[in-house]
Design an enzyme around this catalytic site. Structure first.
Site, PDB file in Angstrom:
ATOM      1  N   ASP A   1       4.928  -2.936  -3.699  1.00  0.00           N
ATOM      2  CA  ASP A   1       5.140  -4.202  -4.382  1.00  0.00           C
ATOM      3  C   ASP A   1       6.571  -4.145  -4.899  1.00  0.00           C
ATOM      4  O   ASP A   1       7.144  -3.066  -5.026  1.00  0.00           O
ATOM      5  CB  ASP A   1       4.125  -4.313  -5.520  1.00  0.00           C
ATOM      6  CG  ASP A   1       4.469  -5.418  -6.478  1.00  0.00           C
ATOM      7  OD1 ASP A   1       4.689  -6.537  -6.000  1.00  0.00           O
ATOM      8  OD2 ASP A   1       4.523  -5.169  -7.688  1.00  0.00           O
TER       9      ASP A   1
ATOM     10  N   ASP B   1       1.836  -2.694  -9.247  1.00  0.00           N
ATOM     11  CA  ASP B   1       1.546  -2.609 -10.676  1.00  0.00           C
ATOM     12  C   ASP B   1       0.854  -3.827 -11.264  1.00  0.00           C
ATOM     13  O   ASP B   1       0.193  -3.734 -12.276  1.00  0.00           O
ATOM     14  CB  ASP B   1       2.856  -2.404 -11.459  1.00  0.00           C
ATOM     15  CG  ASP B   1       3.662  -3.683 -11.524  1.00  0.00           C
ATOM     16  OD1 ASP B   1       3.735  -4.372 -10.491  1.00  0.00           O
ATOM     17  OD2 ASP B   1       4.179  -4.013 -12.590  1.00  0.00           O
TER      18      ASP B   1
END
Lengths: 47, 769
Positions: free
Chosen positions: B457, B641
């Protein structure tokens, strides 16, 4: 042989005593905070 | 939630002012548990407790407080347990007193932790271990006498005493294995506990028969010793998970379990989350996260959605803006009309996706159970062959034949196999812990070693999620001084970035510095009015000829002065480039899958040398990417996250999340790294590869042991003495081999200053849920 009838029960009794003591200490929460127990012994109880 | 606090001491909150503290006080009241004697038990997590002196200072300060019945500090878990009289005092007072002592604390929700259940199982294993230890030691003493030559009545007596000790011990201490084996068999599977249970119960059963019929060989000591060794492995494994769970719980912030609801007459009431319904108006203060999805009704503010959508820069929220639960309100007060109940909110949707995605991973079979699938049928057919062969050789002596077949099962019982994996995992977890990485489960280490594609990500993972200034046109020292003054008065991430960028120079003194939510900061200085904020707003006071950047962005100007554009970029996480290079060199494919805009993603991908990237990805898109890679036969390591990453974290073959991420992300990930550097990924992979090599070696050793033991057993030459020596020797060899993981090259992240994983959660962490 007769000696064994005395010694074996004694040996087993002592072993069970140790086992019982361990389980008692476990149930009474003495392993909950090992680090804390190590530190608490150095504390002066003022009262 | 299941907390039973109810409205205990609800009037205790009356004195708390209607501010962000208000909701915090309400949270505290809901975390307690009523005890039989009328007091209420609260458990506070205080990560700053670190030594014996902390214990006494807390207990001496809290203990004498009015209405406190009991206070005890747990140094290992860094917790404070308090029993208090709700009529006299409340948790807010205790929390305040703890903070005043220098131990900022937050309550642990007892219901959420389901701690009682966990503790019960923990001590069950420990008690089993103690019973097995007692039994095997005593039986071994008796057995040594038999092996030394006790005969006749003495031997029979010893065998009977051994039986009396062994049978209850096996029933009690073996429950863990029997239960697991039965569970596997009922589902038509074979796991490592099946051959273990079979060997233990057959050894005990046969020995009982021998003891009762005056036979000369019993295997009680082998059965109990086997249990003892295997329980050590189990217990270590459970301790490891326990420690990690504690650490993860400490990282997580108290999730919003309610919200301040505005009633018709303008009053504000705190309601638990499940009582909030669409149509209500919720007030969200600066610094709070949105508890539910909603549309802004009133107010102007900047909202950080990075954990929710992966967008790196804060967006302006004004009347009509739709926002998701979990977004952080940065600057102004927002009144939000609730559009969805909490159980239908974005966060709940993400949870549902996560559960669906996790089912895929359930198909993973641990290395030990894979080995058992090959091993169990092999050994069991060998035993059957031995039985048939000896029936033929002895001409139908079923007693001897059965005895030899069972002895074969006992000696090949996968004691070493049972230890081969958990010991390596426990040591691996310790090594990871030293590197600031928490591992949830041993199987994750196996899966990490298999990963061949790394998907990252962007926001919060490859970058730190806090913006940084990459271009700033302010040059005159007097302007810098004014800009510093304006930036210092705002908590907006962009202001903080500018302050870091302009770290040298004086700070001007201004008057009437005010923050206008959604616009910027304004103040009067000796040179006149100055503004720092959105380009269009700042341009209003700048010289009329100033050229605005059409894309907007951040700017600074003094009244009538030139317009200084400030370009914001993202701060790349330490070690990100090194980690990606290392993964490349190791032959793993790398790619970025982000919820942010294409321009931002492309820029970062270019800097890090990642060729494959996808922007504007929704949580469902991320799962689809991972599913597609899986369909190609890749094993995906996903690092992310945010809340929007949580389903992907659950879907990946293995996943990692930084401790700075969202609660839900950390819960979904297999590994949580608590240090800033992304080199944790390569460090974890290095340890996983070494652990896998050691597990394979251990399987090799166990196999070599069987190559020697099986012919001896089939030849009918196994005596209880041989079995006892062979089994303990093989276990010791395997454990010693596993210990090698503690030595050897330290992983790269180990060179960084060690920061306690537990200390991280103190207050700097932001988490949504």
């Amino acid at each position: 042989m007769t000696l064994l009838t005395v010694l074996i029960p004694i040996a087993l009794f002592l072993g069970l005593l140790g086992l019982g003591a361990f389980i008692w200490s476990l149930n009474s929460g003495q392993y909950e905070d090992l680090d804390g127990a190590a530190a608490r012994i150095l504390e002066d109880d003022e009262d | 939630m299941t907390c039973c606090g109810g409205n205990i001491a609800a009037d205790g909150a009356a004195g708390v002012s209607a501010s962000a503290d208000f909701s915090r006080a309400e949270e505290l009241l809901h975390a307690g548990r009523e005890r039989d004697d009328g007091t209420v038990e609260y458990v506070f997590s205080a990560p700053d407790i670190h030594c014996g002196a902390c214990i006494s200072s807390i207990e001496r300060a809290i203990g004498p407080m009015h209405g406190i019945a009991y206070v005890r500090v747990n140094l290992s878990l860094r917790r404070v347990t308090v029993h208090l009289d709700p009529a006299v005092t409340g948790p807010v007072e205790v929390s305040g007193a703890l903070a005043a002592l220098g131990f900022p604390a937050r309550p642990v929700d007892l219901g959420d932790l389901d701690e009682l259940e966990r503790k019960r199982r923990d001590s069950e294993l420990l008690k089993s271990l103690a019973v097995a230890g007692f039994a095997s030691a005593n039986i071994m003493l008796l057995s040594v006498s038999v092996w030394s030559g006790a005969e006749g009545a003495t031997r029979d007596l010893f065998h009977l005493i051994s039986a009396l000790i062994a049978i209850p011990a096996v029933f009690y201490a073996g429950r863990v294995f029997f239960r697991s084996a039965w569970g596997a068999l009922r589902n038509g599977r074979v796991n490592m506990d099946v051959p273990i249970s079979l060997a233990i119960s057959l050894a005990t059963g046969m020995s009982l028969f021998e003891a009762l019929t005056g036979g000369d060989k019993t295997y009680f000591e082998a059965a109990t010793m086997l249990l003892f060794f295997l329980l050590i492995g189990r217990y270590l494994d459970q301790r490891m998970r326990e420690r990690v769970r504690t650490a993860v719980v400490q990282l997580s912030r108290l999730s919003a379990k309610g919200a301040n609801v505005l009633t018709g007459d303008g009053e504000m009431r705190y309601l638990p989350l499940d009582e909030i319904e669409p149509g209500m108006t919720v007030r969200v203060f600066a610094g709070e996260r949105l508890p539910v999805d909603g549309t802004v009704e009133n107010g102007l503010s900047d909202v950080d959605r990075s954990l929710v959508t992966g967008e790196s820069l804060p967006v302006t929220a004004e009347a009509g803006t739709a926002l998701e639960a979990g977004a952080m309100n940065l600057t102004g007060v927002l009144d939000i009309e609730v559009t969805n109940t909490a159980d239908k909110s974005f966060l709940a949707e993400v949870r549902a996706m996560m559960e669906a995605a996790e089912n895929g991973r359930g198909a993973y079979v641990r290395a030990a159970d894979r080995a058992a699938r090959l091993y169990a049928p092999f050994v069991h057919s060998l035993a059957a062959i031995a039985f048939v062969a000896w029936m033929v050789i002895t001409g139908g002596d079923w007693h001897t034949s059965l005895y030899i077949a069972i002895a074969l099962l006992i000696i090949t019982c996968p004691c070493a196999l049972g230890l081969a994996v958990p010991v390596v995992h426990v040591i691996g977890a310790t090594r990871l812990f030293e590197n600031g990485i928490l591992m949830k489960d041993g199987a994750a280490l196996e899966r990490l070693a298999e990963a061949d594609e790394a998907v990252f990500d962007k926001t919060g993972t490859l970058t730190t999620g806090t913006p940084t200034v990459i271009g700033c046109a302010i040059e005159r020292p007097s302007d810098i001084a004014i800009a510093r003054a304006l930036a210092a008065s705002s908590g907006h991430p962009a202001s903080r970035a500018l302050l870091t960028h302009l770290d040298a120079g004086a700070t001007a003194r201004g008057t009437d510095i005010a923050e206008h939510p959604g616009l910027g900061v304004e103040g009067g200085f000796s040179g006149g009015l100055a503004r720092l904020g959105r380009m269009a707003w700042v341009a209003e006071i700048a010289e009329p000829s100033a050229v605005q950047d059409p894309s907007g962005g951040l700017a600074f100007a003094t009244k009538g002065g030139s317009l200084h554009a400030i370009k914001l970029g993202e701060h790349v996480r330490d070690g990100a480039a090194a980690a990606i290079d290392a993964l490349h060199n190791a032959g793993l494919g790398t790619r970025i899958v982000s919820g942010d805009a294409a321009a931002q993603v492309a820029g970062l991908a270019d800097r890090l040398g990642v060729t494959e990237w996808h922007a504007d990805q929704s949580p469902a898109d991320k799962i689809a990417r991972i599913e597609a890679l899986r369909a190609e036969g890749k094993k995906v390591l996903f690092v992310g996250d945010g809340i929007n990453d949580a389903p992907a974290l659950a879907a990946g073959h293995v996943s990692m999340a930084p401790a700075s991420g969202s609660d839900v992300g950390r819960t979904a990930a297999d590994f949580v790294f608590t240090r800033d550097s992304l080199e944790a990924v390569t460090a974890a992979r290095g340890i996983a590869l070494r652990a896998q090599a050691l597990v394979k070696q251990n399987f090799g050793l166990a196999f070599a042991y069987n190559v020697i033991a099986v012919p001896i057993a089939m030849a009918g030459m196994v005596t209880p003495l041989v079995a006892a020596i062979a089994m303990s020797a093989s276990s010791i060899v395997v454990v010693l081999n596993s210990m090698r993981l503690t030595r050897g090259d330290p992983a790269p992240a180990a060179s960084r200053p060690a920061r306690s994983a537990l200390a991280v959660g103190t207050g700097s962490m932001e988490a949504a849920e």
